[in-house]
Design an enzyme around this catalytic site. Structure first.
Site, PDB file in Angstrom:
ATOM      1  N   GLY A  10       0.869  -1.180   0.000  1.00 41.73           N
ATOM      2  CA  GLY A  10       0.000   0.000   0.000  1.00 41.73           C
ATOM      3  C   GLY A  10       0.900   1.221   0.000  1.00 41.73           C
ATOM      4  N   GLY A  12      -0.272   4.307  -0.385  1.00 43.77           N
ATOM      5  CA  GLY A  12      -1.167   5.453  -0.194  1.00 43.77           C
ATOM      6  C   GLY A  12      -0.665   6.312   0.951  1.00 43.77           C
ATOM      7  N   ASP A  34       2.330  -1.441  -4.499  1.00 44.90           N
ATOM      8  CA  ASP A  34       0.932  -1.000  -4.664  1.00 44.90           C
ATOM      9  C   ASP A  34       0.425  -1.562  -5.986  1.00 44.90           C
ATOM     10  OD1 ASP A  34      -0.773   1.506  -3.157  1.00 44.90           O
ATOM     11  OD2 ASP A  34      -1.479   0.953  -5.172  1.00 44.90           O
ATOM     12  N   ARG A  89     -14.952   1.896  11.362  1.00 38.56           N
ATOM     13  CA  ARG A  89     -13.912   1.015  10.817  1.00 38.56           C
ATOM     14  C   ARG A  89     -14.538  -0.288  10.326  1.00 38.56           C
ATOM     15  NH1 ARG A  89     -11.541   3.348  15.451  1.00 38.56           N
ATOM     16  NH2 ARG A  89      -9.767   4.688  14.994  1.00 38.56           N
ATOM     17  N   ASN A  96     -12.152  -4.583   2.425  1.00 40.34           N
ATOM     18  CA  ASN A  96     -10.741  -4.788   2.743  1.00 40.34           C
ATOM     19  C   ASN A  96     -10.356  -6.247   2.938  1.00 40.34           C
ATOM     20  OD1 ASN A  96     -10.173  -2.132   2.442  1.00 40.34           O
ATOM     21  ND2 ASN A  96     -10.075  -1.629   4.621  1.00 40.34           N
ATOM     22  N   ARG A 152      -2.470   9.201  20.885  1.00 39.14           N
ATOM     23  CA  ARG A 152      -3.546  10.216  20.928  1.00 39.14           C
ATOM     24  C   ARG A 152      -3.834  10.605  22.371  1.00 39.14           C
ATOM     25  NH1 ARG A 152      -6.660   7.311  15.934  1.00 39.14           N
ATOM     26  NH2 ARG A 152      -5.729   8.650  14.348  1.00 39.14           N
ATOM     27  N   HIS A 176      -9.508  -1.917  18.376  1.00 36.35           N
ATOM     28  CA  HIS A 176      -9.248  -0.597  17.803  1.00 36.35           C
ATOM     29  C   HIS A 176     -10.565  -0.018  17.280  1.00 36.35           C
ATOM     30  CE1 HIS A 176      -6.992   2.597  16.037  1.00 36.35           C
ATOM     31  NE2 HIS A 176      -7.124   2.202  14.793  1.00 36.35           N
TER      32      HIS A 176
HETATM   33  N1  APR Z   1      -2.546  -4.518  -3.371  1.00 36.29           N
HETATM   34  C1  APR Z   1      -1.732  -3.478  -3.144  1.00 36.29           C
HETATM   35  N2  APR Z   1      -2.179  -2.238  -2.860  1.00 36.29           N
HETATM   36  C2  APR Z   1      -3.494  -2.049  -2.835  1.00 36.29           C
HETATM   37  C3  APR Z   1      -4.419  -3.089  -3.064  1.00 36.29           C
HETATM   38  C4  APR Z   1      -3.885  -4.376  -3.346  1.00 36.29           C
HETATM   39  N3  APR Z   1      -4.693  -5.429  -3.566  1.00 36.29           N
HETATM   40  N4  APR Z   1      -5.666  -2.581  -2.961  1.00 36.29           N
HETATM   41  C5  APR Z   1      -5.540  -1.273  -2.672  1.00 36.29           C
HETATM   42  N5  APR Z   1      -4.226  -0.940  -2.591  1.00 36.29           N
HETATM   43  C6  APR Z   1      -3.634   0.363  -2.327  1.00 36.29           C
HETATM   44  C7  APR Z   1      -4.328   1.513  -3.028  1.00 36.29           C
HETATM   45  O1  APR Z   1      -3.953   1.568  -4.396  1.00 36.29           O
HETATM   46  C8  APR Z   1      -3.826   2.714  -2.222  1.00 36.29           C
HETATM   47  O2  APR Z   1      -2.662   3.284  -2.772  1.00 36.29           O
HETATM   48  O3  APR Z   1      -3.727   0.696  -0.943  1.00 36.29           O
HETATM   49  C9  APR Z   1      -3.506   2.117  -0.842  1.00 36.29           C
HETATM   50  C10 APR Z   1      -4.356   2.677   0.279  1.00 36.29           C
HETATM   51  O4  APR Z   1      -4.021   4.005   0.430  1.00 36.29           O
HETATM   52  P1  APR Z   1      -5.042   5.158   0.865  1.00 36.29           P
HETATM   53  O5  APR Z   1      -6.284   5.025   0.041  1.00 36.29           O
HETATM   54  O6  APR Z   1      -4.307   6.439   0.882  1.00 36.29           O
HETATM   55  O7  APR Z   1      -5.456   4.724   2.348  1.00 36.29           O
HETATM   56  P2  APR Z   1      -4.610   4.964   3.697  1.00 36.29           P
HETATM   57  O8  APR Z   1      -5.025   6.234   4.318  1.00 36.29           O
HETATM   58  O9  APR Z   1      -3.180   4.718   3.433  1.00 36.29           O
HETATM   59  O10 APR Z   1      -5.198   3.801   4.630  1.00 36.29           O
HETATM   60  C11 APR Z   1      -4.948   2.452   4.358  1.00 36.29           C
HETATM   61  O11 APR Z   1      -4.847   1.841   6.658  1.00 36.29           O
HETATM   62  O12 APR Z   1      -5.294   3.080   8.566  1.00 36.29           O
HETATM   63  C12 APR Z   1      -5.796   2.128   7.651  1.00 36.29           C
HETATM   64  O13 APR Z   1      -8.195   2.499   7.701  1.00 36.29           O
HETATM   65  C13 APR Z   1      -7.019   2.647   6.935  1.00 36.29           C
HETATM   66  O14 APR Z   1      -7.661   0.568   5.947  1.00 36.29           O
HETATM   67  C14 APR Z   1      -7.019   1.801   5.706  1.00 36.29           C
HETATM   68  C15 APR Z   1      -5.522   1.567   5.445  1.00 36.29           C
END
Ligand code: APR
Length: 309
Positions: A10, A12, A34, A89, A96, A152, A176
């Protein structure tokens, strides 16, 4: 001996920020994965180009596959969807679970000896899924939540008392979610319980704000959820494992009898070292605290049941 290797799945908000903290700390090579083409590669290159400015030599690579993740020591999973305003959540579970299932399968195949740190929500349920899918022993699969939740609480205590966050320790047990169980008796400022420093009303207010701390950020950001503190917390766990620090930190750990709970992931203080979760620490609780722990556990159990494993 070569460098240690940390994979972050991930790229993100949480994942890319975790890569940033990990690169700065020079705790190992970083592989950022990603599904979106170009994003992990671009962020990894940008981060590498930060090295000359910030003075780190960490190798950071980005990829859409898993070959480069082989033989990782620690894998942090952040892939999946974050909350939007109005969501709990738990609302993320259906979307997810498929992401976590497929990512865990790929990771476990190539890094059979790694420790997995789950960040994706709903946390306690996703980490349970990762343990089941990977088949790894319980000490090598854990969830990041308690460090964030206590951070926090520590922040709010520091704000209230106008003292350094560094001198504040806090204890939170449980899942959580909004039913988490902060234990003010065990929260201290340089060893002095906060119950001697603040009124009950103030403590109750701070506890309530902590429980809803994630939601507070979601409603401010409006798109997505917190990422600085969550990513820093996950990297703190990775560092404790990679450096065999034996840190005592609150994490989601698999329980088999501790706190009267079985076959569940739950936030408890643990000892983190090179074997991952090396011990679960049990603390004495009052009847009221024990009842709150039971309520939180029921919520987690219900969520795990929804996985239909
Ligand atoms: N394989 C790899 N990456 C993936 C997949 C996958 N199958 N599916 C989604 N992603 C990537 C997305 O492309 C994205 O870049 O996961 C990333 C998630 O990033 P954000 O949308 O920015 O989410 P973020 O704020 O990082 O949160 C991710 O962490 O804290 C938890 O609740 C939150 O479940 C969430 C996770």
């Amino acid at each position: 001996m070569g460098s240690k290797k940390i994979t972050i799945v991930g790229a993100g908000n949480v994942g890319a920020t975790a890569a940033h903290w990990a690169a700065e700390k020079e705790i190992g090579d970083v592989v950022l994965v990603d599904i979106v083409d170009g994003v992990p590669q671009g962020k990894a290159l940008d981060l590498s180009e930060t090295g000359p400015v910030e003075g780190f030599d960490t190798r950071v690579i980005g990829t859409n596959g898993y070959e480069e993740t082989a033989d990782s020591d620690v894998v942090i999973i952040t892939s999946g969807f974050p909350r939007q305003p109005g969501m709990s959540r738990e609302d993320l579970l259906e979307k997810n679970k498929e992401v976590v299932r497929s990512v865990t399968t790929e990771v476990a195949k190539r890094s059979p000896h790694c420790a997995i740190i789950m960040v994706t929500n709903p946390l306690d349920t996703m980490v349970y899924l990762a343990k089941t899918v990977s088949g790894f022993p319980k000490n090598r699969v854990m969830g990041m939540a308690g460090i964030l939740d206590t951070a926090r609480l520590r922040t709010f205590i520091a704000m209230e008392l106008d003292v350094s966050v560094e001198d504040i320790q806090a204890l939170i047990l449980g899942g959580h979610g909004d039913d988490m169980v902060p234990i003010p008796r065990y929260c201290t400022v340089a060893g002095v319980p906060i119950t001697q420093l603040m009124t009950k009303e103030k403590i109750d207010q701070i506890v309530e704000r902590t429980r809803k701390g994630g939601g507070e950020i979601v409603s401010l950001l409006k798109r997505g959820s917190a990422f600085y503190a969550p990513s820093a917390s996950a990297v703190q766990m990775a560092e404790a494992i990679l450096k065999n620090k034996k840190r005592v930190l609150p994490c989601a750990a698999y329980l088999e009898g501790e706190y009267g709970l079985n076959d569940i992931y739950f936030g408890v203080p643990v000892k983190l070292g090179s074997d991952g979760v090396e011990a679960v620490i049990e603390v004495e609780l009052t009847d009221e605290e024990r009842a709150a722990v039971k309520k939180s556990a029921e919520g987690v159990e219900k969520s795990i049941a929804e996985l239909k494993l």
